[in-house]
Design a protein around this motif. Structure first.
Motif, PDB file in Angstrom:
ATOM      1  N   VAL A  33      45.971  32.082  22.453  1.00 39.98           N
ATOM      2  CA  VAL A  33      47.216  31.366  22.164  1.00 39.98           C
ATOM      3  C   VAL A  33      47.533  30.382  23.279  1.00 39.98           C
ATOM      4  O   VAL A  33      48.011  29.278  23.034  1.00 39.98           O
ATOM      5  N   TYR A  34      47.273  30.778  24.523  1.00 39.29           N
ATOM      6  CA  TYR A  34      47.434  29.887  25.663  1.00 39.29           C
ATOM      7  C   TYR A  34      46.495  30.333  26.765  1.00 39.29           C
ATOM      8  O   TYR A  34      45.974  31.453  26.736  1.00 39.29           O
ATOM      9  N   ALA A  35      46.301  29.444  27.732  1.00 38.22           N
ATOM     10  CA  ALA A  35      45.423  29.762  28.862  1.00 38.22           C
ATOM     11  C   ALA A  35      46.218  30.509  29.923  1.00 38.22           C
ATOM     12  O   ALA A  35      47.351  30.150  30.235  1.00 38.22           O
ATOM     13  N   ASP A  36      45.615  31.556  30.460  1.00 42.76           N
ATOM     14  CA  ASP A  36      46.250  32.304  31.545  1.00 42.76           C
ATOM     15  C   ASP A  36      46.279  31.443  32.803  1.00 42.76           C
ATOM     16  O   ASP A  36      45.329  30.717  33.087  1.00 42.76           O
ATOM     17  N   THR A  37      47.342  31.549  33.570  1.00 40.28           N
ATOM     18  CA  THR A  37      47.439  30.795  34.831  1.00 40.28           C
ATOM     19  C   THR A  37      47.450  31.700  36.058  1.00 40.28           C
ATOM     20  O   THR A  37      47.082  31.268  37.148  1.00 40.28           O
ATOM     21  N   SER A  38      47.848  32.957  35.904  1.00 41.37           N
ATOM     22  CA  SER A  38      47.927  33.841  37.070  1.00 41.37           C
ATOM     23  C   SER A  38      46.549  34.280  37.548  1.00 41.37           C
ATOM     24  O   SER A  38      46.317  34.408  38.752  1.00 41.37           O
ATOM     25  N   GLY A  39      45.624  34.522  36.627  1.00 37.84           N
ATOM     26  CA  GLY A  39      44.286  34.979  37.001  1.00 37.84           C
ATOM     27  C   GLY A  39      43.558  34.007  37.922  1.00 37.84           C
ATOM     28  O   GLY A  39      43.067  34.413  38.992  1.00 37.84           O
ATOM     29  N   PRO A  40      43.472  32.722  37.543  1.00 41.65           N
ATOM     30  CA  PRO A  40      42.811  31.767  38.435  1.00 41.65           C
ATOM     31  C   PRO A  40      43.484  31.658  39.806  1.00 41.65           C
ATOM     32  O   PRO A  40      42.808  31.496  40.823  1.00 41.65           O
ATOM     33  N   LEU A  41      44.803  31.777  39.842  1.00 40.64           N
ATOM     34  CA  LEU A  41      45.517  31.750  41.120  1.00 40.64           C
ATOM     35  C   LEU A  41      45.108  32.951  41.979  1.00 40.64           C
ATOM     36  O   LEU A  41      44.861  32.810  43.183  1.00 40.64           O
ATOM     37  N   LEU A  42      45.000  34.128  41.370  1.00 38.06           N
ATOM     38  CA  LEU A  42      44.578  35.321  42.109  1.00 38.06           C
ATOM     39  C   LEU A  42      43.140  35.194  42.597  1.00 38.06           C
ATOM     40  O   LEU A  42      42.831  35.570  43.731  1.00 38.06           O
ATOM     41  N   VAL A  43      42.265  34.665  41.750  1.00 40.27           N
ATOM     42  CA  VAL A  43      40.869  34.472  42.163  1.00 40.27           C
ATOM     43  C   VAL A  43      40.808  33.543  43.374  1.00 40.27           C
ATOM     44  O   VAL A  43      40.143  33.837  44.375  1.00 40.27           O
ATOM     45  N   ALA A  44      41.518  32.422  43.304  1.00 37.18           N
ATOM     46  CA  ALA A  44      41.523  31.469  44.417  1.00 37.18           C
ATOM     47  C   ALA A  44      42.080  32.120  45.679  1.00 37.18           C
ATOM     48  O   ALA A  44      41.534  31.951  46.776  1.00 37.18           O
ATOM     49  N   GLY A  45      43.162  32.880  45.544  1.00 37.68           N
ATOM     50  CA  GLY A  45      43.765  33.543  46.700  1.00 37.68           C
ATOM     51  C   GLY A  45      42.848  34.584  47.314  1.00 37.68           C
ATOM     52  O   GLY A  45      42.742  34.683  48.540  1.00 37.68           O
ATOM     53  N   GLU A  96      40.219  32.822  49.268  1.00 35.55           N
ATOM     54  CA  GLU A  96      40.759  32.363  50.555  1.00 35.55           C
ATOM     55  C   GLU A  96      40.822  33.503  51.563  1.00 35.55           C
ATOM     56  O   GLU A  96      40.726  33.271  52.774  1.00 35.55           O
ATOM     57  N   LEU A  97      40.975  34.729  51.066  1.00 34.71           N
ATOM     58  CA  LEU A  97      41.003  35.898  51.933  1.00 34.71           C
ATOM     59  C   LEU A  97      39.590  36.395  52.266  1.00 34.71           C
ATOM     60  O   LEU A  97      39.436  37.423  52.924  1.00 34.71           O
ATOM     61  N   GLY A  98      38.577  35.670  51.803  1.00 34.24           N
ATOM     62  CA  GLY A  98      37.201  36.009  52.122  1.00 34.24           C
ATOM     63  C   GLY A  98      36.514  36.939  51.147  1.00 34.24           C
ATOM     64  O   GLY A  98      35.430  37.458  51.428  1.00 34.24           O
ATOM     65  N   CYS A  99      37.114  37.152  50.001  1.00 31.35           N
ATOM     66  CA  CYS A  99      36.528  38.040  49.001  1.00 31.35           C
ATOM     67  C   CYS A  99      35.522  37.310  48.116  1.00 31.35           C
ATOM     68  O   CYS A  99      35.642  36.102  47.888  1.00 31.35           O
ATOM     69  N   THR A 100      34.577  38.052  47.617  1.00 31.36           N
ATOM     70  CA  THR A 100      33.681  37.575  46.572  1.00 31.36           C
ATOM     71  C   THR A 100      34.291  38.025  45.253  1.00 31.36           C
ATOM     72  O   THR A 100      34.526  39.224  45.050  1.00 31.36           O
ATOM     73  N   VAL A 101      34.575  37.083  44.369  1.00 35.22           N
ATOM     74  CA  VAL A 101      35.237  37.417  43.103  1.00 35.22           C
ATOM     75  C   VAL A 101      34.813  36.439  42.019  1.00 35.22           C
ATOM     76  O   VAL A 101      34.741  35.232  42.262  1.00 35.22           O
ATOM     77  N   ASP A 102      34.498  36.970  40.841  1.00 33.60           N
ATOM     78  CA  ASP A 102      34.164  36.143  39.687  1.00 33.60           C
ATOM     79  C   ASP A 102      35.445  35.672  39.010  1.00 33.60           C
ATOM     80  O   ASP A 102      36.550  36.035  39.422  1.00 33.60           O
ATOM     81  N   GLU A 103      35.280  34.919  37.939  1.00 31.05           N
ATOM     82  CA  GLU A 103      36.446  34.454  37.181  1.00 31.05           C
ATOM     83  C   GLU A 103      37.175  35.662  36.586  1.00 31.05           C
ATOM     84  O   GLU A 103      36.590  36.728  36.404  1.00 31.05           O
ATOM     85  N   ASP A 132      53.207  36.313  45.317  1.00 30.45           N
ATOM     86  CA  ASP A 132      53.871  37.348  46.113  1.00 30.45           C
ATOM     87  C   ASP A 132      52.926  38.507  46.386  1.00 30.45           C
ATOM     88  O   ASP A 132      52.894  39.051  47.498  1.00 30.45           O
ATOM     89  N   GLY A 133      52.148  38.899  45.391  1.00 29.09           N
ATOM     90  CA  GLY A 133      51.188  39.973  45.581  1.00 29.09           C
ATOM     91  C   GLY A 133      50.162  39.629  46.641  1.00 29.09           C
ATOM     92  O   GLY A 133      49.846  40.453  47.509  1.00 29.09           O
ATOM     93  N   LEU A 134      49.652  38.408  46.593  1.00 31.34           N
ATOM     94  CA  LEU A 134      48.684  37.974  47.605  1.00 31.34           C
ATOM     95  C   LEU A 134      49.307  37.928  48.993  1.00 31.34           C
ATOM     96  O   LEU A 134      48.665  38.282  49.991  1.00 31.34           O
ATOM     97  N   ALA A 135      50.571  37.514  49.070  1.00 24.95           N
ATOM     98  CA  ALA A 135      51.252  37.447  50.370  1.00 24.95           C
ATOM     99  C   ALA A 135      51.370  38.841  50.987  1.00 24.95           C
ATOM    100  O   ALA A 135      51.198  39.007  52.197  1.00 24.95           O
ATOM    101  N   VAL A 136      51.638  39.830  50.174  1.00 24.19           N
ATOM    102  CA  VAL A 136      51.761  41.202  50.672  1.00 24.19           C
ATOM    103  C   VAL A 136      50.393  41.788  50.998  1.00 24.19           C
ATOM    104  O   VAL A 136      50.210  42.457  52.019  1.00 24.19           O
ATOM    105  N   LEU A 137      49.417  41.534  50.136  1.00 21.95           N
ATOM    106  CA  LEU A 137      48.097  42.139  50.312  1.00 21.95           C
ATOM    107  C   LEU A 137      47.269  41.489  51.413  1.00 21.95           C
ATOM    108  O   LEU A 137      46.464  42.159  52.058  1.00 21.95           O
ATOM    109  N   GLY A 138      47.459  40.199  51.632  1.00 23.48           N
ATOM    110  CA  GLY A 138      46.638  39.472  52.606  1.00 23.48           C
ATOM    111  C   GLY A 138      46.507  40.163  53.949  1.00 23.48           C
ATOM    112  O   GLY A 138      45.383  40.392  54.419  1.00 23.48           O
TER     113      GLY A 138
END
Length: 160
Positions: free
Chosen positions: A17-29, A32-39, A135-141
């Motif tokens: 129905v629509y494209a998710d936007t939170s997932g790509p933001l989490l992958v990018a974050g 940036e924290l040095g993780c290996t992560v797929d889409e 916010d989740g990335l800010a806390v987890l970083g």
């Protein structure tokens, strides 16, 4: 290297129905924290989320972040299926994420997201919004590398 996976719980995004936007933001974050992560893996809420998280744990991923399905609507089931997979909860993480968001977005306190450990994998539920992801990335970083090290059997650093 920290291996991570992002699981997006969204009935509408999974149906196209629509494209998710939170997932790509989490992958990018996470990258940036040095993780290996797929889409991101995008699935409907409920049991499909549980299967996706269980698959990540079976694959030996260090960290699984879920996005979405943490609210109070009847279809928000992510915390329930996650809790069933956890060996134990780490409530301080979920509490810190809610506290970090609460002053900006009062409805953040409605999130039922949980955090905990399944086998040696840290699993954290985040709200499905881009703000919730940030916010989740800010806390987890600041704690992610230490947490993964501990789950791998690392010792506590000596007090200085």
């Amino acid at each position: 290297m920290i291996r991570a996976r992002v699981v997006v719980a969204s009935n509408r995004a999974a149906a196209g129905v629509y494209a998710d936007t939170s997932g790509p933001l989490l992958v990018a974050g996470l990258r940036e924290l040095g993780c290996t992560v797929d889409e991101p893996v995008v699935v409907p809420d409920g049991e499909p989320v549980g299967r996706a998280v269980a698959a990540a744990v079976a694959d030996g991923v260090d960290v699984v972040l879920t996005s979405g399905g943490t609210g109070v609507t009847p279809t928000d089931r992510t915390p329930d299926v996650t809790r069933a997979l956890l060996d134990y909860e780490v409530p301080g993480i979920a509490e810190a994420i809610r506290a970090h968001s609460r002053d900006k977005v009062p409805t953040a306190m409605l999130s039922r997201g949980v955090a905990g450990v399944a086998d040696r994998t840290l699993v954290v539920n985040l709200p499905g919004s881009t703000g919730g992801a940030r916010d989740g990335l800010a806390v987890l970083g600041p704690i992610l590398a230490h947490t993964v090290d501990q789950l791998r059997g690392g010792d506590h650093p000596a007090a200085g």
